[in-house]
Design an enzyme around this catalytic site. Sequence first.
Site, short mmCIF file in Angstrom:
data_model
loop_
_atom_site.label_atom_id
_atom_site.label_comp_id
_atom_site.label_asym_id
_atom_site.label_seq_id
_atom_site.Cartn_x
_atom_site.Cartn_y
_atom_site.Cartn_z
N LYS A 41 0.83 -1.20 0.00
CA LYS A 41 0.00 0.00 0.00
C LYS A 41 0.87 1.26 0.00
CE LYS A 41 -3.44 2.34 2.91
NZ LYS A 41 -2.63 3.57 3.04
N LYS A 50 7.20 0.63 1.66
CA LYS A 50 7.78 -0.35 0.74
C LYS A 50 9.04 0.18 0.06
CE LYS A 50 4.74 1.09 -2.96
NZ LYS A 50 5.76 2.02 -3.44
N LYS A 101 5.21 8.75 -7.66
CA LYS A 101 5.95 9.68 -6.80
C LYS A 101 7.44 9.69 -7.14
CE LYS A 101 5.05 8.20 -2.66
NZ LYS A 101 4.41 6.91 -2.96
N ASP A 104 -1.76 -0.12 -4.13
CA ASP A 104 -3.17 0.23 -3.90
C ASP A 104 -4.04 -0.16 -5.09
OD1 ASP A 104 -3.28 2.40 -1.41
OD2 ASP A 104 -1.38 2.32 -2.45
#
Length: 280
Positions: free
Chosen positions: A14, A19, A45, A131
């Site tokens: 998620k 991670k 990102k 996600d």
Amino acid sequence: MKTKNRLEMAVYGKGGIGKSTMSANLTAALAMKGRHVMQIGCDPKHDSTRLLMHGENIETVLDYIRDHDKNNERIEDVLHTGVFNVGCIEAGGPRPGVGCAGRGIISAFEFLERTKAKEAYDLIVYDVLGDVVCGGFAVPVRREYADTIFLVTSGEYMALYAANNILRGIRNFDGELYRRVAGIIYNERKITDEDNRVSRFASAVGLPILAKVPRSTAFAKAEEENRTVMEIDGYEEEKSIFSALAGKIDSGLTLYPAKPLSDGLLEQVVLGTVRSEDIL
């Protein structure tokens, strides 16, 4: 094209679960053991390799291919060398409000194939947003890429929900018998009953907890220095966790099929209202 001697691992979790921090420290630990590792960030990102690059933001593949003709592409323009000689690549994403992030990952992977980016490495780590397990975000989990898949989760319900959803995506690709899931990396958040929540989930989906990463000031300290935990002074317990996991990977991991739970059963397992041994 995948070679027989190259191991390719996908680390899913998620958004915000840590991670990228887990991936970067595991990549560093593997490189310290002599593996020639490339880490590929598959999150819009584009911060997966930041610690490995000591804070440097590298150009993403998607930004690069927007500005270059296919005939003038060079892998060295987007492949950077990080700590311990790790190869660092960021797939990137679209500009805010424009385009599809999943499609961006597909375009980035097509570029990596065209430029034969992975040929010089014997181990590839894909750091992937978990996600959404559809479209481009599912590309690393396809069989022509990942041999081995790790799930990063805490005991928080939405983190476990995402981990279970990732298992659903893997099951859709692999069916009931094919084995690619190595297990769970448990990134502790110190919530109530957290150890039991993660243990119940792992047991219910038939996966081992390969590592428990404690909530520690080591990670904040490393972030301040724009380094991995493996590089900073002290924190030997935290370093040993990643070293041990790297050792397990070197020795060869047992792999398991994806066995996701229904939403209703997931909630019962997490809350402890059904025993994992009662699940057929």
